[in-house]
Design an enzyme around this catalytic site. Structure first.
Site, mmCIF file in Angstrom:
data_model
loop_
_atom_site.group_PDB
_atom_site.id
_atom_site.type_symbol
_atom_site.label_atom_id
_atom_site.label_comp_id
_atom_site.label_asym_id
_atom_site.label_seq_id
_atom_site.Cartn_x
_atom_site.Cartn_y
_atom_site.Cartn_z
ATOM 1 N N CYS A 1 3.268 -1.143 -4.382
ATOM 2 C CA CYS A 1 2.828 -1.402 -5.757
ATOM 3 C C CYS A 1 3.346 -0.289 -6.670
ATOM 4 O O CYS A 1 3.217 0.896 -6.341
ATOM 5 C CB CYS A 1 1.302 -1.453 -5.811
ATOM 6 S SG CYS A 1 0.641 -1.537 -7.488
ATOM 7 N N SER B 1 -10.329 -4.399 2.916
ATOM 8 C CA SER B 1 -9.836 -4.303 1.538
ATOM 9 C C SER B 1 -10.713 -3.335 0.759
ATOM 10 O O SER B 1 -11.877 -3.624 0.469
ATOM 11 C CB SER B 1 -9.861 -5.683 0.864
ATOM 12 O OG SER B 1 -9.697 -5.572 -0.534
ATOM 13 N N GLU C 1 -2.960 3.209 2.027
ATOM 14 C CA GLU C 1 -2.491 3.867 0.810
ATOM 15 C C GLU C 1 -2.645 5.380 0.916
ATOM 16 O O GLU C 1 -1.787 6.136 0.460
ATOM 17 C CB GLU C 1 -3.259 3.353 -0.405
ATOM 18 C CG GLU C 1 -2.762 3.975 -1.711
ATOM 19 C CD GLU C 1 -3.572 3.593 -2.921
ATOM 20 O OE1 GLU C 1 -3.642 4.411 -3.857
ATOM 21 O OE2 GLU C 1 -4.156 2.478 -2.932
ATOM 22 N N HIS D 1 -7.048 4.734 5.313
ATOM 23 C CA HIS D 1 -6.546 3.621 4.512
ATOM 24 C C HIS D 1 -5.035 3.753 4.381
ATOM 25 O O HIS D 1 -4.510 4.855 4.190
ATOM 26 C CB HIS D 1 -7.197 3.618 3.129
ATOM 27 C CG HIS D 1 -6.912 2.378 2.338
ATOM 28 N ND1 HIS D 1 -5.740 2.221 1.626
ATOM 29 C CD2 HIS D 1 -7.617 1.239 2.166
ATOM 30 C CE1 HIS D 1 -5.756 1.030 1.032
ATOM 31 N NE2 HIS D 1 -6.884 0.415 1.348
ATOM 32 N N CYS E 1 -6.225 1.956 -10.473
ATOM 33 C CA CYS E 1 -5.384 0.967 -11.159
ATOM 34 C C CYS E 1 -6.208 0.084 -12.086
ATOM 35 O O CYS E 1 -7.419 -0.079 -11.926
ATOM 36 C CB CYS E 1 -4.594 0.141 -10.146
ATOM 37 S SG CYS E 1 -5.450 -1.284 -9.484
ATOM 38 N N HIS F 1 0.810 -1.219 0.000
ATOM 39 C CA HIS F 1 0.000 0.000 0.000
ATOM 40 C C HIS F 1 0.844 1.270 0.000
ATOM 41 O O HIS F 1 0.319 2.365 -0.240
ATOM 42 C CB HIS F 1 -0.921 0.005 1.223
ATOM 43 C CG HIS F 1 -1.792 -1.201 1.311
ATOM 44 N ND1 HIS F 1 -1.545 -2.249 2.185
ATOM 45 C CD2 HIS F 1 -2.888 -1.561 0.620
ATOM 46 C CE1 HIS F 1 -2.459 -3.176 2.029
ATOM 47 N NE2 HIS F 1 -3.283 -2.795 1.091
#
Length: 327
Positions: free
Chosen positions: A115, A242, A145, A143, A214, A93
Site C-alpha cells: 500500500c 485483520s 506490516e 503483524h 491511514c 502489508h
C-alpha cells in the site's frame, strides 16, 4: 470479543418476523490500498498467465484470497517456495528490504503491491535513520506490516512499542535522538495515548511529518463512533488476523455496545438478535461489499430489515498501479 452463543433455530415459516433497524456504516469495506493490491494480482495473472505466486495473503480476507486462488494465484509464506522463473507479488502489508533483495539476487520477476501509505511510512523510517535517530515504532508484534516496516532499517535502530506500559520500560538516556512512527491500521485513540506518553517521557522525540494511521482506518473508526451509541449490537465483517477490523470491534465495545467480528454471514447466530432492535454493520478495509450484502440477506431471513446508511465521510482516494502492469 464475546464467545459465540449456542445456535438457536431461525423462525419457522409461518412465524411473524420482528422489525430490525440496520445502520450500515459509510465508509466501510475496501480501501484504495486493498483495491490496488487485488487489481495488481488480477492484472499480473492477465499479463503473465497462471500461476502467479503471492507472498503472504495479499490482504487479510479469506474470501478475497480464495477468489484469487480460483483465478490462478498461489499463496506462499516465503520466497523459497517460489520457482525462479515464476512471477511473484508482495502483499499490501509491505515486506522487509531483504525480500526484494533476495528476489533481485535470484533475478525473479516480482511486483510490489505494498500500500502506498505503508510505503510512505517506510520512506519516513529511512529518512529518520539517515538523520541518526532511533525509531520507536508503535504497532503490534508479529503483524506483517510491522515486520515489513521494521525490516526497512538496520537491526538495533528501531524499537517496537505496543502499549503505554512499554513506554515506561524504555531505557534511553536523556536527550537521546529519538523519533516515532506507527502502524497504519491501529486504533486512533490507543495510538494517540501511546504517542502522548512517548512525548511526555521524551520531550525531544521527533514526530512524523504527517499522521501514519491511514485515512481508511481513521474513517471506519469514526463511522463506528457515530453509529454505535444508537445500536444494541455491532457486526464487523473482517478476518481475525485483520488489525483494522479488530480495532473496529474494540471501538464499539469501548462505547459500551456489544460487538462481534464475523468473516461471513453464516457465522451469525440468530440468538444474537434476541432483544435487539438496532444493529450496526460495517466491514474492515479488506472485506468486499458482497459480504456486506450477504449479511443483510441473512438478517432478513429472521427479521424485517429497515436499512439506513450512516455516512460520516466520503472517500475518493485512488492509487496508481505499478508501471510494469500498465505498459
Amino acid at each position: 470479543m464475546n464467545a459465540p452463543f449456542p445456535s438457536t433455530p431461525a423462525p419457522s415459516p409461518g412465524e411473524p418476523r420482528l422489525p430490525l433497524k440496520l445502520l450500515i456504516a459509510a465508509p466501510r469495506g475496501f480501501c484504495a490500498g486493498v483495491d490496488r493490491a487485488i487489481e495488481i494480482v488480477e492484472r499480473a495473472l492477465q499479463k503473465y498467465g497462471a500461476p502467479v505466486y503471492v507472498r503472504h495473503e495479499i490482504v487479510h480476507n479469506r474470501y478475497v484470497v480464495d477468489s484469487l486462488k480460483a483465478k490462478g494465484a498461489i499463496f506462499v509464506e516465503e520466497l523459497d517456495e517460489v520457482p525462479d522463473d515464476a512471477p511473484v507479488v508482495f502483499s499490501a502489508h509491505g515486506v522487509p528490504k531483504t525480500v526484494p533483495a533476495e528476489a533481485e539476487r535470484r533475478k525473479m520477476l516480482y511486483v510490489d503491491a505494498t500500500c502506498p501509505l505503508v510505503s510512505k511510512v517506510h520512506r519516513q523510517a529511512e529518512r529518520q535513520i539517515e538523520k541518526g535517530q532511533h525509531i520507536l515504532f508503535v504497532g503490534h508484534a508479529g503483524h506483517p506490516e510491522v515486520i515489513g516496516t521494521m525490516g526497512q532499517v538496520p537491526e538495533g535502530r528501531i524499537t517496537l512499542v505496543e502499549t503505554i506500559d512499554d513506554v515506561a520500560k524504555l531505557d534511553f538516556p536523556p536527550g537521546a535522538d529519538l523519533s516515532y512512527l506507527s502502524q497504519t491500521t491501529l486504533s486512533v485513540d490507543d495510538t494517540r495515548d501511546i504517542v502522548a506518553a512517548l512525548e511526555a517521557r521524551f520531550p525531544q522525540i521527533v514526530a512524523p511529518k504527517a499522521e501514519d494511521i491511514c485515512y481508511a482506518t481513521s474513517n471506519r473508526q469514526a463511522a463506528i463512533k457515530e453509529m454505535a451509541p444508537s445500536c444494541d449490537l455491532v457486526l464487523v465483517i473482517g478476518a481475525p488476523n485483520s488489525s483494522n477490523s479488530l480495532r473496529l470491534v474494540e471501538v464499539a465495545e469501548r462505547i459500551g455496545t456489544d460487538a462481534r467480528l464475523i468473516q461471513r454471514a453464516d457465522e451469525i447466530d440468530p440468538s444474537w438478535l434476541e432483544g435487539v432492535g438496532t444493529i450496526g454493520l460495517t466491514a474492515g478495509a479488506s472485506a468486499p461489499e458482497k459480504l456486506v450484502r450477504e449479511v443483510v440477506d441473512r438478517l432478513s431471513d429472521w427479521r424485517v430489515v429497515d436499512e439506513e446508511v450512516v455516512t460520516t465521510a466520503e472517500e475518493n482516494m485512488v492509487f496508481k498501479l505499478p508501471r510494469q502492469l500498465t505498459e
